[in-house]
Design an enzyme around this catalytic site. Sequence first.
Site, PDB file in Angstrom:
ATOM      1  N   TYR A 137      -0.400   1.068  -0.885  1.00 55.46           N
ATOM      2  CA  TYR A 137      -1.665   1.810  -0.800  1.00 55.46           C
ATOM      3  C   TYR A 137      -2.158   1.935   0.635  1.00 55.46           C
ATOM      4  CZ  TYR A 137      -3.411  -2.965  -0.605  1.00 55.46           C
ATOM      5  OH  TYR A 137      -3.616  -4.275  -0.269  1.00 55.46           O
ATOM      6  N   GLY A 138      -1.493   1.257   1.574  1.00 53.88           N
ATOM      7  CA  GLY A 138      -1.836   1.312   2.995  1.00 53.88           C
ATOM      8  C   GLY A 138      -0.550   1.513   3.771  1.00 53.88           C
TER       9      GLY A 138
ATOM     10  N   GLU B  69       2.914  -9.669   3.855  1.00 52.17           N
ATOM     11  CA  GLU B  69       1.593  -9.538   3.238  1.00 52.17           C
ATOM     12  C   GLU B  69       0.839 -10.862   3.044  1.00 52.17           C
ATOM     13  OE1 GLU B  69       0.304  -6.519   2.770  1.00 52.17           O
ATOM     14  OE2 GLU B  69       2.179  -5.577   3.385  1.00 52.17           O
TER      15      GLU B  69
END
Length: 190
Positions: A13-14, A88
């Site tokens: 999403y990024g 992440e």
Amino acid sequence: MSHIHQGFWVFGYGSLMWRPGFSFVERRRARLDGFARAFCLSSVRYRGTPERPGLVLGLDEGASCEGVAYRVAREHAEATHAYLREREMVTYAYREAWLPLTLHPEHAGETVEALCYVVRRDHPQYAGGLDLEAQARRIAGCRGPAGPNADYLFNTVAHLREMGVEEPALIALEARVRAHIAEGCTDEGT
């Protein structure tokens, strides 16, 4: 962990949308319900520093989020999961969650379970609730080892545009950041 050994889907999403950094066998547009893309996480490693944290995206509480679903083959699953965790989970500001994604209608609205990195609201780096101007000043004025914080925003918005996704809040934020940069106001305090 059984998801990993069989091969799995992961939701971007990024920066995962425009720089996944791993091998995949399928890439599809997808929607995650119950979460929204938000600049709600202080970045002390990639787009800022501990002294001047940048601001990056997280999946936070919200209606839905359009992004990209990648299917990772079984033979690359463990290595990809290790890579994603290293990328992440650096400060554990995200939690790993297996959530249902709806693949874009051209794929008949198929639902798949995917690995998603959801922001932890109880983490010290959580920065939800900043208004547009506070976000814009921070993004315009910060940089980290991965480059200017503004580039992260610009790349995300550009990729969403390519996908045909219009997010008014991100477009407004992009305009404010570009204005701050044009005015030379790239210091969080100015």
